[in-house]
Design a protein around this motif. Structure first.
Motif, PDB file in Angstrom:
ATOM      1  N   ARG A 957      56.146 -29.133 -33.375  1.00 24.02           N
ATOM      2  CA  ARG A 957      57.305 -30.028 -33.358  1.00 24.02           C
ATOM      3  C   ARG A 957      58.350 -29.575 -34.362  1.00 24.02           C
ATOM      4  NH1 ARG A 957      53.005 -33.803 -32.987  1.00 24.02           N
ATOM      5  NH2 ARG A 957      52.932 -34.825 -30.943  1.00 24.02           N
ATOM      6  N   ALA A1082      62.114 -35.087 -31.479  1.00 21.34           N
ATOM      7  CA  ALA A1082      60.704 -35.387 -31.736  1.00 21.34           C
ATOM      8  C   ALA A1082      60.128 -36.313 -30.677  1.00 21.34           C
ATOM      9  CB  ALA A1082      60.564 -36.023 -33.121  1.00 21.34           C
ATOM     10  N   LYS A1083      60.959 -37.198 -30.149  1.00 17.76           N
ATOM     11  CA  LYS A1083      60.493 -38.108 -29.104  1.00 17.76           C
ATOM     12  C   LYS A1083      60.363 -37.406 -27.760  1.00 17.76           C
ATOM     13  CE  LYS A1083      61.574 -42.581 -26.995  1.00 17.76           C
ATOM     14  NZ  LYS A1083      62.550 -43.708 -26.984  1.00 17.76           N
ATOM     15  N   ASP A1086      57.240 -34.391 -27.272  1.00 16.82           N
ATOM     16  CA  ASP A1086      55.857 -34.715 -27.577  1.00 16.82           C
ATOM     17  C   ASP A1086      54.902 -33.996 -26.618  1.00 16.82           C
ATOM     18  OD1 ASP A1086      53.833 -36.042 -29.004  1.00 16.82           O
ATOM     19  OD2 ASP A1086      53.664 -37.532 -27.419  1.00 16.82           O
ATOM     20  N   ASP A1087      55.136 -34.145 -25.301  1.00 15.07           N
ATOM     21  CA  ASP A1087      54.280 -33.465 -24.320  1.00 15.07           C
ATOM     22  C   ASP A1087      54.428 -31.953 -24.401  1.00 15.07           C
ATOM     23  OD1 ASP A1087      53.446 -35.929 -23.461  1.00 15.07           O
ATOM     24  OD2 ASP A1087      54.893 -36.039 -21.819  1.00 15.07           O
ATOM     25  N   GLN A1090      52.506 -30.583 -27.278  1.00 18.40           N
ATOM     26  CA  GLN A1090      51.082 -30.496 -26.989  1.00 18.40           C
ATOM     27  C   GLN A1090      50.766 -29.262 -26.147  1.00 18.40           C
ATOM     28  OE1 GLN A1090      48.391 -32.274 -27.875  1.00 18.40           O
ATOM     29  NE2 GLN A1090      49.526 -33.651 -29.232  1.00 18.40           N
TER      30      GLN A1090
END
Length: 1486
Positions: A957, A1082-1083, A1086-1087, A1090
């Motif tokens: 991130r 950052a929102k 997220d996926d 990952q």
């Protein structure tokens, strides 16, 4: 006085002149000629009204239709560039006289016809009149469609009418009102009967006969073929000249015919005569059942005809009553209800049979008109050629339902299938047809010709020639031929675009036989070719039919991304390619997810199988090297990654509450001795079954169903799977009591093991239960070998405890090699040494002064070892990956190499050569050491942190936020800082010099203002105030700030507002903007974070598996071990679950815990079938079809289906009630069936029902045709064969004969054809279908010869001496010369020359006389051999020998076979006497 509107041949203008009736004009009216016709068109919103000139051909009568049609096809051939160009695929005749369609119906028809116009070769036969609804719609649709579609499919409207539609001049308007015609501005041609005041019935029959003749053009050898362009052919030729005809074989390849169909929605009752013409000539008809009362009546008649209680008499009574109702609404009716009812009955008899020619649809279904037409063609087809034409039409009209129901491989050879495949591939609108073709044809292959034809047929080839050929391959010209060199270059291009995958476009594929070509390679080549043509939808469709959808999707995604970079200048191409790449990635992830949810173990196994077509890599490695982060992030792939990390190493749970697992690994790796305490190695999953005793291994549970099936199979003693077993079949037989029945366990041991197939898990579940193939035991075990074995219930398993004990003892202590080659051990060991390296470097750098020289040398050597280890890993990875795909690894090596080179150089120069040549200070060296320490710390963080589930995604991130937001923020701030620094310097310090130092100070102030707030520029000190100068003493350009001290800030509002403005933008806007961007990113990521983290985790596992087991600085020991002994490598590159030495379907014996539920029949050979692979193929098809198909909602679909069903049932209810009332009025019904004769195979038909005019829906007698070999040898060559091909040709010939009779207007012809096209016996039904014992279908002629002479000055006739009947003989050839007649005449005394002349009059028609030879008549000769399709017919010929004077007929010249009988003497048979009377009448002899 009538006029004829034609164009003056001598005038090139478009003027129209009137020709008064004259000898010249009347002569023209008797010939077929081309001209232009003037018509009147009413103005509309879409059409300019007034007079329009349209090309036309004029025919004098119906008999000249054939000549005109031949002329039109000859003109097409003369202008064609290739064979059969211009001939339509389908010919639609519009029958809609006086029909008024609703607005909704017109919209539906426009939608249906719009799907046909421009998509295939099309001719539309209309009346051309404006009040004809379908004619007006056709004109409007063609005009709107052809002007907007860019394709090579030709469309033509042929308006068939009389010369009444011609527009006369103003002087003649008073005599006749002009008929409003449809617009002819686009592709309209008139076919005009050059007669006026024709009746409605004559016009309709003329249009029907013209349409049928257009559908049956002359053979290719009579039309001609296009000539090659040459110097001679470029010369000017007369108008209407055609190319010379050449003789071509009358074969399917050179005899293309359009498929005819009629769309019937007429209101006029006279249209039933037109309908009969179509049906009798074999033209299928689509009736819009709710368009008019007549159409509704035809639909009702069809339902009546198919009803169980059908009665012909009742039906005729009802039909006549309905016809009277319809006729009451019409005027000038030319026929009676009885005649109309007979015509309708004939239509039903012809259309409703084995080959249905009549179909009914509603107006709501007209938007699906192409589907209805193609399905009707399939039902009415009678030959393979018609099936092929229909399927070709289905391809062009995008009707895949028909293709799915036919075995395409049985109808088309390779060249023919390649043609329809190219036709389907060339347009994205035919994707559904491509789906059906690839799903239907199992042996699909690709040839260079197919690829070039697809390239030529594609609508847009700019991407191929601009980006692929021009930019990527460097060609300066367009591609003309597909050579081997070009294929090699495409393969090299794909290697580059895919990142190093070879043989993606194999050249050797094109040299292989078609049978041996791999379907996976076929789909692979075709998909890449479609990608090069920029056809994303086609790529998706071909991918969905690939036998290897998962790896191909990953490769296509990678190649699409690379092509998008190549096409970056063309953003529209780039967006499409990126969308395709994302779609392929999503598809691969979806397939893997579906499979994993259904069957985790087999899905995991697919990740462990080497892919032979993709560099022999596994699917996980392929996804990693194609940079498919989403695929790698899947749970199944992460399971694969963890197995890669830990391998077969198992950390015991001893002291877990005190010592964590990672610490156990570190302690074991550093101290070695704890390895036996903390670490153990369990055998691979596939070896578990080998650890079980052989007797136990064969004792498997069996379902009752399998036991039942096994009970009927004889038991065969076999040796156990191990040849060293002490318990063999022989010892078992010696110790076992043969009289005892086998127990369930024994049956399971010695019987079920041979045939029962253990399917403990389905792959997926639907595949195993509903698939067409069943896998064998070893195949299934190969799918299950990597799942953790779970003990089954101990019921019916006596050795369960023993098995469990064996499994528990299977784990063994880890050896040094097994322990140190595990990637997780390498990771922790490398991390420990890396931390030690960083701590040692930090200590060395923190030493005062120059530090310790020994420490520096150790650090340099240690750094060199890290660099060598990185080079080793990159060297190992380059076997399957290009260097360009490892940017961060290369960057790390380059940076560390630079640091190492600079440090070693500075250390040598500074410590040993500094007194000779001072170079750098020691401080600079310390700075470089500190920078190296800082870089290595960051590098360690990014290299080793992905293993942490918490810090790994967090670092990703941070990295994404820095790269996406912070870099752009720095650019924004840089622009702000630079511009504000210059502006502040110019306003606040206007008199300072603009040198480098001052600019640096200004930039420094502006940059530091990011972190501090310096307001000194807006405050003046006392010294600055003291240096204030009076303004009157200043020059204009000197000391413009008003201060003697130029270092003092100028005092004024401009300085204040400039500094405040900069600080506001910087502090209150820029910084909050950065924070907002960070929060937003950052929102959103997220996926993605990952996925990237899991992708990095895979890379870490791969790197660790490639690293030496000894980390720096011990790495030299590893390389020394390699040099000394290859057994001391202690490095592993293979996944523990990947076993490349095994064959595709070979594996260990099955696990005993599996439950046998499938019985494999031993008499049926099992096929090598991979159910997991089959699942992926089916899942790919389902995924693509679900995404590609737009379906209506469930509620709307159910409502539409329910509404249609209710309407049908209501209609049937009303009709059945009406027909039931009629049946009650005439309940007595005679049966037509009177028995069955087994000897003759005939059904005895009641004499009252023999006529074909009586409808008998249930009349289905036997079919028999005597085999050809049972006829005499001299007759066999004349026998009509009954194979499918020969019957189709016969039906075509009989329909041509029927059409010929209609065109010439032969009223005496009573030829009737069946639904298949075979002739019907004029005598009626005989109870037997086929040829029977006769030679030919149709009439089998027995020629009777009436030879009249005066041998004794008495009029006599020649008769047979034995039968006292006229000479006769069966004749099957149709030559002009009659050898039998010639022999009779010679025997009668006629000279040879005269006999030859008299016997060569076989061309005479009935009633025609030539040179004393007359063709008297043809009469039916009822025979017991007659059938429904073959009968005996007398063909009577007469020869008058009384007139010649050059020879005399003498009675003594006759042989004993014939004799002369006086005319007055009665012959033995009545029909012979009638023949003699008719002959005398023809010659006029009293």
């Amino acid at each position: 006085m009538s006029t004829s509107c034609i164009e003056d041949p001598g005038d090139n203008s478009d003027s129209v002149i009137e020709l008064e009736e004259s000898p010249r004009s009347s002569k023209v009216d008797n010939y077929v000629f081309e001209d232009r016709i003037a018509i009147f068109v009413e103005p509309t919103s879409e059409t300019f009204g007034g007079t329009q000139m349209c090309p036309a051909i004029f025919v004098p009568n119906n008999a000249a239709i054939s000549t005109a049609v031949k002329h039109i096809y000859s003109r097409l051939s003369a202008s064609a560039a290739v064979l059969d160009q211009g001939i339509p695929n389908v010919l639609i005749s519009m029958v809609s006289s006086n029909t008024v369609l609703s607005a909704d119906a017109k919209v539906k028809i426009s939608s249906g016809l719009g799907r046909i116009v421009g998509h295939c070769g099309l001719w539309l036969i209309t009346s051309g009149e404006q009040n004809d609804s379908l004619a007006a719609l056709c004109s409007s649709i063609v005009k709107s469609s052809l002007t907007n579609i860019d394709n090579s499919e030709e469309t033509l409207i042929i308006a068939v009418n009389s010369s009444d539609v011609a527009y006369r001049s103003q002087s003649s308007l008073s005599r006749r009102k002009a008929i409003a015609m449809a617009d002819t501005s686009v592709n309209t041609y008139y076919f005009v009967m050059n007669q006026q005041k024709l009746s409605q019935k004559q016009k309709l029959e003329f249009r029907a006969q013209t349409a049928v003749k257009f559908a049956n053009p002359p053979p290719a050898l009579l039309i001609g073929v296009p000539v090659e362009p040459s110097a001679a052919s470029l010369a000017q030729t007369p108008t209407g000249a055609v190319s010379p005809a050449i003789i071509l074989p009358n074969s399917v390849k050179h005899d293309c015919r359009p498929l005819p169909v009629a769309l019937f929605c007429s209101t006029l009752l006279a249209s039933v005569f037109e309908l009969r013409t179509y049906l009798e000539c074999g033209v299928p008809v689509v009736v819009i059942q709710d368009a008019s009362d007549l159409c509704a009546l035809l639909r009702t008649c069809q339902i009546f005809y198919r009803s169980a209680n059908f009665c012909h008499e009742n039906f005729v009574l009802w039909l006549q009553s309905e016809l009277r109702t319809i006729m009451a609404e019409e005027t000038d009716v030319e026929f009676t209800p009885q005649e109309a009812s007979v015509v309708i009955c004939q239509c039903l008899a012809v259309a409703m049979g084995d080959h249905c020619l009549l179909s009914f649809i509603t107006t709501d279904e007209l938007d699906r008109l192409p589907e209805h037409i193609v399905e009707l063609f399939m039902r009415s087809a009678s030959s393979n050629e018609e099936y092929r034409q229909t399927l070709s039409l289905a391809v062009k009209l995008n009707v895949p339902s028909v293709i799915r129901n036919v075995r395409v491989a049985n109808l088309f050879n390779d060249d023919q299938f390649e043609g329809i495949l190219v036709s389907a591939l060339c347009r994205d609108s035919r994707i559904n047809v491509v789906d059906a073709l690839m799903d239907n044809h199992s042996h699909l292959h690709v040839s260079p010709q197919l690829l070039m034809r697809l390239l030529d047929a594609s609508a847009d080839v700019d991407f191929f020639h601009t980006v692929v050929v021009g930019q990527c391959l460097g060609y300066s010209e367009r591609l003309q031929t597909f050579a081997e060199e070009f294929a090699n270059e495409l393969n090299d291009l794909l290697v580059e675009l895919s990142g190093g995958f070879t043989n993606l476009f194999p050249v050797d594929y094109f040299t292989q036989p078609n049978v041996s070509k791999d379907r996976a390679k076929t789909a692979q080549i075709l998909s890449f070719w479609a990608l090069f043509l920029n056809r994303p939808e086609l790529v998706k469709c071909i991918w969905a039919h690939s036998p290897e959808p998962l790896p191909l999707a990953l490769i296509l995604a990678r190649v699409s991304r690379s092509l998008a970079l190549e096409a970056h200048e063309f953003f529209f191409y780039e967006e499409k390619l990126l969308d395709l790449s994302n779609w392929m990635t999503k598809a691969a992830y979806t397939l893997l997810d579906q499979a994993y949810k259904s069957a985790p173990r087999p899905t995991y196994q697919t990740l462990c199988r080497p892919l032979h077509n993709f560099n022999n890599l596994t699917l996980s490695t392929l996804a990693f090297e194609t940079n498919s982060k989403e695929f790698i992030s899947h749970e199944c792939c992460q399971r694969w990654v963890l197995r890669q990390f830990y391998g077969n190493l198992q950390i015991d749970e001893l002291l877990n509450w005190v010592i964590p697992k990672w610490l156990k690994i570190v302690l074991s790796a550093l101290l070695v001795l704890p390895i036996r305490l903390f670490a153990s190695v369990r055998p691979p999953i596939f070896e578990y079954s080998h650890a079980i005793p052989e007797l136990t291994q064969t004792q498997k549970q069996m379902s009752p169903t399998v036991a039942l099936l096994e009970s009927g199979r004889p038991t065969r003693r076999i040796r156990a799977s191990s040849t060293h077993s002490m318990y063999s079949a022989r010892s078992y037989a010696l110790n076992r009591d043969e009289t005892s029945a086998p127990s369930r366990d024994e049956r399971s041991t010695f019987s079920a093991a041979q045939t029962a197939i253990p399917l403990g898990i389905e792959t997926p579940r639907s595949v195993m239960t509903s698939g067409l193939h069943v896998v064998n035991e070893t195949e299934m075990d190969s799918l299950m070998q990597n799942e953790k074995t779970k003990p089954s219930a101990p019921r019916n398993f006596p050795d369960y405890a023993n098995r469990k004990r064996v499994l528990k003892k299977s784990n063994q202590p880890a050896t040094l090699g097994e322990f140190y080659t595990t990637p997780i051990v390498k990771y922790w060991l490398s991390l420990v040494f890396r931390v030690a390296y960083l701590l040692f470097m930090a200590y060395s750098v923190s030493l005062p002064g120059c530090g310790n020289v020994n420490y520096d040398l150790i650090l340099l050597g240690w750094t060199l070892m890290w660099l060598i280890e990185s080079l080793w890993v990159i060297h190992r990875r380059t076997r399957h990956m290009k260097l360009s795909h490892m940017p961060w690894a290369l960057f790390d090596i380059v940076v560390v190499s630079l640091f190492f080179t600079v440090l070693i150089t500075l250390e040598v120069r500074g410590r040993y050569l500094n007194s000779f040549a001072p170079f750098f200070s020691a401080y600079s060296v310390k700075v470089i050491w500190a920078c190296l320490l800082l870089y290595q710390c960051y590098a360690t963080l990014f290299i080793y942190i992905p293993l942490s589930e918490l810090l790994g995604p967090l670092m990703v991130r941070v990295k994404l936020m820095v790269l996406r937001d912070f870099m752009y923020f720095l650019i924004l701030v840089a622009l702000l800082v630079i511009s504000s620094a210059i502006a502040v310097k110019a306003i606040v310090y206007p008199d300072k010099p603009a040198n480098f130092e001052e600019v640096k100070n200004a930039l420094s102030w502006a940059w530091l203002s990011l972190f501090t707030t310096d307001l000194s520029g807006i405050h003046q000190t006392k010294e600055c105030k003291a240096s204030l100068l009076p303004r009157r003493s200043l020059d204009y350009c000197a000391s413009i700030g008003g201060l003697a001290n130029h270092n003092c800030p100028s005092d004024g509002p401009a300085s204040y507002w400039m500094i405040i403005e900069y600080l506001i933008v910087l502090k209150l806007i820029a910084w909050p903007l950065l924070f907002a961007l960070f929060a937003k990113t950052a929102k959103e990521i997220d996926d993605e974070a990952q996925q990237i983290w899991r992708y990095q985790l895979y890379g870490l596992a791969t790197d660790m598996s490639l690293r030496p087991f000894l980390p720096p600085p011990l790495t030299p020991l590893f390389f020394i071990g390699i040099c000394c002994s290859r057994r001391l490598t202690f490095t592993s590159t293979d996944h523990p679950d990947v076993h490349r030495s095994f064959r595709k379907f070979d594996s260990s014996p099955s696990s005993p815990g599996k439950y046998s539920v499938v019985y494999q029949n031993p008499s049926v050979p099992s096929q090598k079938h991979d159910p997991t692979k089959y699942f992926y193929c089916q899942a790919a098809l389902d995924f693509w079809r679900n995404v590609n198909t737009v379906t209506e909602t469930t509620i709307n679909r159910k409502l539409n289906s329910l509404s249609k069903e209710l309407r049908e049932k209501l209609q049937h209810l009303i009709i059945s009630s009406n027909f039931g009332n009629l049946a009650q009025q005439n309940a007595k019904r005679e049966a037509w069936f009177e028995g069955y004769d087994e000897t003759s195979r005939r059904v005895h038909v009641n004499d009252d029902y023999r006529s074909w005019n009586i409808l008998l829906p249930d009349y289905c007698p036997s079919t028999y045709s005597k085999p050809t070999v049972e006829f005499p040898v001299e007759v066999q060559k004349f026998v009509d064969h009954t194979t499918a091909h020969h019957l189709a040709e016969l039906c075509k010939q009989w329909r041509q004969r029927k059409l010929h009779d209609l065109l010439i207007g032969d009223k005496t012809s009573h030829l009737r054809l069946s639904t298949t096209g075979l002739p019907l016996n004029p005598s009626g039904r005989t109870g037997l279908i086929g040829r029977g014992n006769l030679v030919k279908f149709g009439p089998n002629n027995v020629q009777f010869y009436v030879i009249i002479a005066r041998p004794k000055d008495q009029l006599c006739v020649l008769v047979s001496a034995a039968s006292e009947d006229l000479p006769n003989k069966s004749r099957y050839d149709y030559n002009r010369a009659d050898d039998f007649l010639s022999c009779i005449l010679i025997n009668a005394g006629v000279p040879d020359s005269s006999a030859q002349i008299l016997s060569t009059k076989g061309h005479l028609t009935v009633g025609q006389v030539d040179n004393n030879v007359a063709h008297v008549c043809t009469k039916l000769l009822p025979s017991s051999d007659d059938t429904d399709n073959a009968w005996t017919e007398a063909d009577v010929w007469a020869i008058n020998l009384t007139a010649p004077s050059d020879y005399r007929i003498l009675p003594q010249v006759l042989t004993a076979e014939f004799t002369w009988s006086p005319i007055s003497k009665r012959l033995a048979k009545a029909e012979s006497r009638k023949f003699v009377e008719d002959a005398l009448s023809v010659f006029g002899i009293a």
